[in-house]
Design a protein around this motif. Sequence first.
Motif, mmCIF file in Angstrom:
data_model
loop_
_atom_site.group_PDB
_atom_site.id
_atom_site.type_symbol
_atom_site.label_atom_id
_atom_site.label_comp_id
_atom_site.label_asym_id
_atom_site.label_seq_id
_atom_site.Cartn_x
_atom_site.Cartn_y
_atom_site.Cartn_z
ATOM 1 N N GLY A 35 18.118 8.734 16.877
ATOM 2 C CA GLY A 35 17.382 8.434 18.095
ATOM 3 C C GLY A 35 16.130 7.616 17.827
ATOM 4 O O GLY A 35 16.043 6.870 16.852
ATOM 5 N N GLY A 36 15.136 7.787 18.699
ATOM 6 C CA GLY A 36 13.889 7.053 18.555
ATOM 7 C C GLY A 36 13.045 7.580 17.407
ATOM 8 O O GLY A 36 13.455 8.477 16.656
ATOM 9 N N GLU A 37 11.837 7.059 17.290
ATOM 10 C CA GLU A 37 10.957 7.397 16.163
ATOM 11 C C GLU A 37 10.656 8.885 16.118
ATOM 12 O O GLU A 37 10.721 9.512 15.059
ATOM 13 C CB GLU A 37 9.657 6.596 16.283
ATOM 14 C CG GLU A 37 8.706 6.815 15.114
ATOM 15 C CD GLU A 37 7.452 5.958 15.216
ATOM 16 O OE1 GLU A 37 6.461 6.287 14.548
ATOM 17 O OE2 GLU A 37 7.468 4.963 15.986
ATOM 18 N N ARG A 38 10.324 9.481 17.255
ATOM 19 C CA ARG A 38 10.007 10.909 17.283
ATOM 20 C C ARG A 38 11.238 11.745 16.957
ATOM 21 O O ARG A 38 11.150 12.755 16.249
ATOM 22 C CB ARG A 38 9.448 11.304 18.650
ATOM 23 C CG ARG A 38 7.993 10.945 18.856
ATOM 24 C CD ARG A 38 7.542 11.281 20.265
ATOM 25 N NE ARG A 38 7.664 12.693 20.572
ATOM 26 C CZ ARG A 38 7.569 13.201 21.800
ATOM 27 N NH1 ARG A 38 7.374 12.389 22.838
ATOM 28 N NH2 ARG A 38 7.670 14.506 21.999
ATOM 29 N N GLY A 39 12.379 11.341 17.471
ATOM 30 C CA GLY A 39 13.602 12.070 17.185
ATOM 31 C C GLY A 39 13.960 12.042 15.712
ATOM 32 O O GLY A 39 14.354 13.058 15.128
ATOM 33 N N LYS A 40 13.817 10.890 15.110
ATOM 34 C CA LYS A 40 14.107 10.769 13.676
ATOM 35 C C LYS A 40 13.137 11.597 12.842
ATOM 36 O O LYS A 40 13.526 12.210 11.842
ATOM 37 C CB LYS A 40 14.035 9.297 13.261
ATOM 38 C CG LYS A 40 15.187 8.454 13.797
ATOM 39 C CD LYS A 40 15.036 6.996 13.392
ATOM 40 C CE LYS A 40 16.193 6.142 13.914
ATOM 41 N NZ LYS A 40 16.036 4.716 13.569
ATOM 42 N N LYS A 41 11.885 11.637 13.268
ATOM 43 C CA LYS A 41 10.894 12.453 12.554
ATOM 44 C C LYS A 41 11.254 13.933 12.641
ATOM 45 O O LYS A 41 11.176 14.668 11.646
ATOM 46 C CB LYS A 41 9.505 12.211 13.136
ATOM 47 C CG LYS A 41 8.401 13.007 12.445
ATOM 48 C CD LYS A 41 7.041 12.706 13.055
ATOM 49 C CE LYS A 41 5.945 13.539 12.384
ATOM 50 N NZ LYS A 41 4.614 13.293 13.012
ATOM 51 N N LEU A 42 11.662 14.352 13.818
ATOM 52 C CA LEU A 42 12.086 15.747 13.998
ATOM 53 C C LEU A 42 13.277 16.061 13.104
ATOM 54 O O LEU A 42 13.317 17.108 12.446
ATOM 55 C CB LEU A 42 12.446 15.994 15.462
ATOM 56 C CG LEU A 42 13.025 17.381 15.786
ATOM 57 C CD1 LEU A 42 11.980 18.463 15.597
ATOM 58 C CD2 LEU A 42 13.575 17.405 17.217
ATOM 59 N N ALA A 43 14.243 15.160 13.049
ATOM 60 C CA ALA A 43 15.428 15.364 12.219
ATOM 61 C C ALA A 43 15.052 15.503 10.750
ATOM 62 O O ALA A 43 15.607 16.346 10.029
ATOM 63 C CB ALA A 43 16.407 14.214 12.415
ATOM 64 N N LEU A 44 14.095 14.717 10.295
ATOM 65 C CA LEU A 44 13.638 14.801 8.903
ATOM 66 C C LEU A 44 12.929 16.128 8.629
ATOM 67 O O LEU A 44 13.076 16.710 7.546
ATOM 68 C CB LEU A 44 12.700 13.632 8.587
ATOM 69 C CG LEU A 44 13.379 12.257 8.455
ATOM 70 C CD1 LEU A 44 12.316 11.160 8.318
ATOM 71 C CD2 LEU A 44 14.327 12.233 7.250
ATOM 72 N N GLN A 45 12.165 16.618 9.604
ATOM 73 C CA GLN A 45 11.484 17.908 9.432
ATOM 74 C C GLN A 45 12.498 19.047 9.344
ATOM 75 O O GLN A 45 12.345 19.966 8.529
ATOM 76 C CB GLN A 45 10.517 18.135 10.592
ATOM 77 C CG GLN A 45 9.309 17.211 10.574
ATOM 78 C CD GLN A 45 8.439 17.372 11.813
ATOM 79 O OE1 GLN A 45 8.925 17.670 12.906
ATOM 80 N NE2 GLN A 45 7.144 17.185 11.652
#
Length: 528
Positions: free
Chosen positions: A249-259
Amino acid sequence: MKKIVNKWNLALVVWLLISSCASEIVQSDRITTKGYDRHVELQWEPVAGAKSYAVLVKKKDNSYTKRAEVKDTIYLDFVNDLGTELELSYKIEAQLIEGKESLGESAVATRSMTDEELLDMVQYYTFRYFWEGAEPNSGMARERIHMDGVYPQNDQNVVTTGGTGFGIFGLLAGIERNWVTKEEGLERFERMVGFLKKADRFHGVWPHWINGETGKVKPFGNDDDGGDLVESAFLIQGLLAVREYYKNGGERGKKLALQIDELWKTTEWSWYTQGGQDILYWHWSPNFAWQKNFGIKGYDECMITYVLAASSPTYGVPATVYHKGWARDGDIVNDTSAYGHDLPLKHNGSTEFGGPLFWSQYSYLGLNPKGLKDQYANYWEHNRNHTLINRQWCVNNEQGFKGYGEDLWGLTASYTVTGYAAHKPGNDLGVISPTAALSSIPYTPEESMAVIKNLYYNYGEKVFGRYGFYDALSPEKDWYPQRYLAIDQGPIVAMIENHRTGLGWELFMAAPEVQEGLEKLGFTIAEE
């Protein structure tokens, strides 16, 4: 020309009639109403200083009669006594220390619902347990919600690790069904993951219960104040589905996925083999170490624990742990049947009829049993047969409990009249848990729908409230507690969605590590 005039005259009459009817009710912007088949939901703005609120409905003679007086600002009015396909007008009055204040009037209609609309309603109400009822600081699922506000252990802010994992699938369904926006859903998951990053962990494993305000462990028992591997597996099953949902997804979604990926990779599954034994252990505590010494052996609700432990890219366990520990070196295989249904796996303490129905549900909110096979069982057939055996026990009803039958069945762990029990054939206390049949709907769609209809249309307000069907009921004892448990509500919304769209199964099974782990353990997946 005459025909045209007549047409316009008729239109004018219709408009005047509509206007006349509409003018009788000035729709209040302080009251929200929604009509379903057999009930109306009303919500309204709180009034400062109100002791309670009177809910009134207009009668045919245009006078109002009281339906209820409540302290909350929400009320579900079951209108079976008034009829069906109704057009109703409600008035809400705040009861003040001196006098009362009217919040205005609101018109609403009830309507007959299709099976799909009924499922929508049940799913949506149950979803609200995890959305509206969540502990606000953590965003996690509260262990329990008692509608009477009575919490004997003062644990209303205690959140549940496993129940949150189950509820995650419901939140994802809520986003897909537009009950909340994608932005709102993302914010909730960000809050949840941010909390989990700081909460107590024990070799990467969360405890069964956590204080939602502080992130500190809430002991589940005298010697259970550390990591709970099984509850953490239920949580990670949900988190991996969220990772797959957002990773492209977008930047925030990708960050969440990495966390989430970081939480997954720092879970030390191999630690819970007590130094390399061929079995996983349920608990470890910094204060009591391995004192509980509870080896996880099949068959029960814990299969997902072994699948994830084998799938871990950082702290994985070898296949021998699954085969020697969970499968008891092959002794998990069963050769019995009941009511004409084979049960290919030995259930712990319940060889002939199978254990409580959550054993065929908790591990399969993300892990898709359709076509899933290994050397021990076909898991779709196993879970369906387990459900049918449980159902037939209730239909046969040799103990003669009131209410039991083809439209009221399902034994699983839930509240009971005297506390909490793992209801199952052989330990049948006359208590039906709605989650048992409802969360079995992928396995028994028609049989489960019969229970949903019976509960909603015939039991109504006794069993259905703000967050869907209550946890348990006993017509035998005339016992209908207005209580909810996260671990029972979560599978309802998750499994209904899997039945309808396969959303949870699709997301979790898309995780490449899960596919590798299943292959490592000798599973195959065939089209059903």
